[in-house]
Design an enzyme around this catalytic site. Structure first.
Site, PDB file in Angstrom:
ATOM      1  CG  ASN A  11      -1.707   1.244   1.421  1.00  0.00           C
ATOM      2  OD1 ASN A  11      -1.805   2.047   0.489  1.00  0.00           O
ATOM      3  ND2 ASN A  11      -2.295   1.421   2.590  1.00  0.00           N
ATOM      4  CE  LYS A  13       0.153   3.366   4.726  1.00  0.00           C
ATOM      5  NZ  LYS A  13       0.113   3.525   6.169  1.00  0.00           N
ATOM      6  CG  HIS A 102      -5.713   1.687   5.324  1.00  0.00           C
ATOM      7  ND1 HIS A 102      -5.253   2.637   6.204  1.00  0.00           N
ATOM      8  CD2 HIS A 102      -4.695   0.813   5.120  1.00  0.00           C
ATOM      9  CE1 HIS A 102      -3.990   2.355   6.503  1.00  0.00           C
ATOM     10  NE2 HIS A 102      -3.626   1.261   5.870  1.00  0.00           N
ATOM     11  CD  GLU A 104      -2.799   5.393   6.810  1.00  0.00           C
ATOM     12  OE1 GLU A 104      -2.769   5.412   5.568  1.00  0.00           O
ATOM     13  OE2 GLU A 104      -1.862   4.948   7.509  1.00  0.00           O
ATOM     14  CD  GLU A 172      -3.476  -2.850   7.445  1.00  0.00           C
ATOM     15  OE1 GLU A 172      -2.317  -3.032   7.035  1.00  0.00           O
ATOM     16  OE2 GLU A 172      -4.152  -1.866   7.141  1.00  0.00           O
ATOM     17  N   GLY A 178       2.439   1.898  10.792  1.00  0.00           N
ATOM     18  CA  GLY A 178       3.405   2.978  10.648  1.00  0.00           C
ATOM     19  C   GLY A 178       4.099   3.370  11.938  1.00  0.00           C
ATOM     20  CB  SER A 210       5.240  -2.074  12.092  1.00  0.00           C
ATOM     21  OG  SER A 210       4.775  -0.747  12.322  1.00  0.00           O
TER      22      SER A 210
HETATM   23  C1  PEP Z   1      -0.714  -0.026   6.164  1.00  0.00           C
HETATM   24  O1  PEP Z   1      -0.784   1.162   5.932  1.00  0.00           O
HETATM   25  O2  PEP Z   1      -1.615  -0.784   5.767  1.00  0.00           O
HETATM   26  C2  PEP Z   1       0.433  -0.524   6.905  1.00  0.00           C
HETATM   27  C3  PEP Z   1       0.380  -1.745   7.361  1.00  0.00           C
HETATM   28  O3  PEP Z   1       1.469   0.353   7.082  1.00  0.00           O
HETATM   29  P1  PEP Z   1       2.908   0.018   7.729  1.00  0.00           P
HETATM   30  O4  PEP Z   1       3.389  -1.273   7.094  1.00  0.00           O
HETATM   31  O5  PEP Z   1       3.758   1.170   7.393  1.00  0.00           O
HETATM   32  O6  PEP Z   1       2.691  -0.170   9.192  1.00  0.00           O
END
Ligand code: PEP
Length: 248
Positions: A11, A13, A102, A104, A172, A178, A210
Site C-alpha cells: 500500500n 498510500k 483502511h 486511515e 491491521e 506505521g 509495521s
Molecule cells: C498499512 O498502511 O496498511 C500498513 C500496514 O502500514 P505500515 O506497514 O507502514 O505499518
C-alpha cells in the site's frame, strides 16, 4: 495456485510521483520477470499505488505477474462525486484488487462500516477483489475488546449475499500501522483464528502493521496468516522483495 496462496500487498498510500513510482514498479517487475513468474516466490504480489499512477504502473508491470490494486473506491459507478474514483474506474485502469476500510480512511475520513459495506458491494459489482481492513485501537486492545471490535467491523462491513470465501481480510491493529510496533505473534494468531471462525476456510486473511524484512518470516509462518499488507516497507524494492521472499 490454491485459494489461499499467500498475498503480499504493498500500500503505497499518498506516495509516489511519476518518476519514483514508475522506477519502483519497474524494479519490482524486473525482479518478478527474472524470477520467472511470481509463483517462484511462493506468493502473489500486489502493488497499490496512488490513483494518479495506476495506468502507467499497469503498463510498467505488464507481463510480470504482479497485480495492481486501488486504495479506495466510491460506492457509485459514476456521477457527481468530485474527487472520487469508482470501482469501475479502477478496473478500467487495470486493477484486480481494491483496499477498503483502511484505518486511515476509517479514522482520517470518518468512514463508517455502512459506507465500507457499500464500497465493498461496488468492488464486487466491478469484478474487483476487495481487501477489507479491520483492526482495533490501542485503547480497545488494552481494554480487552480487540476481538469484539474486529468481529463488529466484519459484520458491519460485509454486505449480505457476498460470498465470504472470495473476500480478503486484512487485520491491521491501528496502533501497529506505521508505528514500528508490531503485534505479538500470539495476538496475531489469536485474532486470525477468530476472524477465520467468522469467515470461510478459503478467505485469505492478511496481517498488516509495521511488517518489515526482519519480522516478516515469523509472521507469515503463523497459522491462518495468508499474507501481509505492507505500507512503509513497500516503498523500497529491496524491503518489499525481501518480505515476499519470506513466504518461501
Ligand atoms: C498499512 O498502511 O496498511 C500498513 C500496514 O502500514 P505500515 O506497514 O507502514 O505499518
Amino acid at each position: 495456485m490454491n485459494d489461499r496462496t499467500k498475498l503480499v500487498a504493498g500500500n503505497w498510500k499518498m506516495n509516489g510521483l511519476r518518476a519514483d513510482g514508475l522506477a519502483l514498479a519497474g524494479e519490482l517487475a524486473e525482479r518478478a520477470r527474472a524470477a520467472k513468474g511470481v509463483q517462484a516466490l511462493h506468493c502473489e504480489l500486489l502493488i497499490c499505488p496512488p490513483a494518479t499512477l495506476l495506468s502507467p504502473v499497469h503498463e510498467t508491470i505488464a507481463g510480470s505477474g504482479i497485480a495492481l490494486g486501488g486504495q479506495d473506491c466510491h460506492a457509485a459507478p459514476k456521477g457527481a462525486f468530485t474527487g472520487d474514483v469508482s470501482a469501475e474506474m479502477l478496473a478500467d485502469s487495470g486493477c484486480a484488487y481494491v483496499i477498503l476500510g483502511h484505518s486511515e480512511r476509517r479514522h482520517g475520513h470518518g468512514e463508517t462500516d455502512a459506507e465500507i459495506r457499500d464500497k465493498l458491494a461496488a468492488a464486487v459489482r466491478a469484478g474487483l477483489k476487495p481487501i477489507l481492513c479491520v483492526g482495533e485501537t490501542h485503547q480497545q486492545r488494552q481494554s480487552g475488546h480487540a476481538i469484539a471490535v474486529v468481529a463488529a467491523q466484519l459484520t458491519g462491513s460485509i454486505p449480505d449475499g457476498v460470498a465470504r470465501d472470495g473476500l480478503i481480510v486484512a487485520y491491521e491493529p491501528v496502533w501497529a500501522i506505521g508505528s514500528g510496533l508490531s503485534c505479538k505473534p500470539e495476538n496475531i494468531a489469536q485474532m486470525h483464528a477468530a476472524i477465520r471462525a467468522d469467515m470461510a476456510p478459503a478467505t485469505r486473511i492478511l496481517y498488516g502493521g509495521s511488517v518489515n524484512p526482519t519480522n516478516a518470516a515469523g509472521i507469515l509462518a503463523l497459522t491462518d496468516v495468508d499474507g501481509a499488507l505492507i505500507g512503509g516497507a513497500s516503498l523500497d524494492a529491496d524491503s518489499f522483495w525481501a518480505i515476499a521472499r519470506s513466504c518461501g
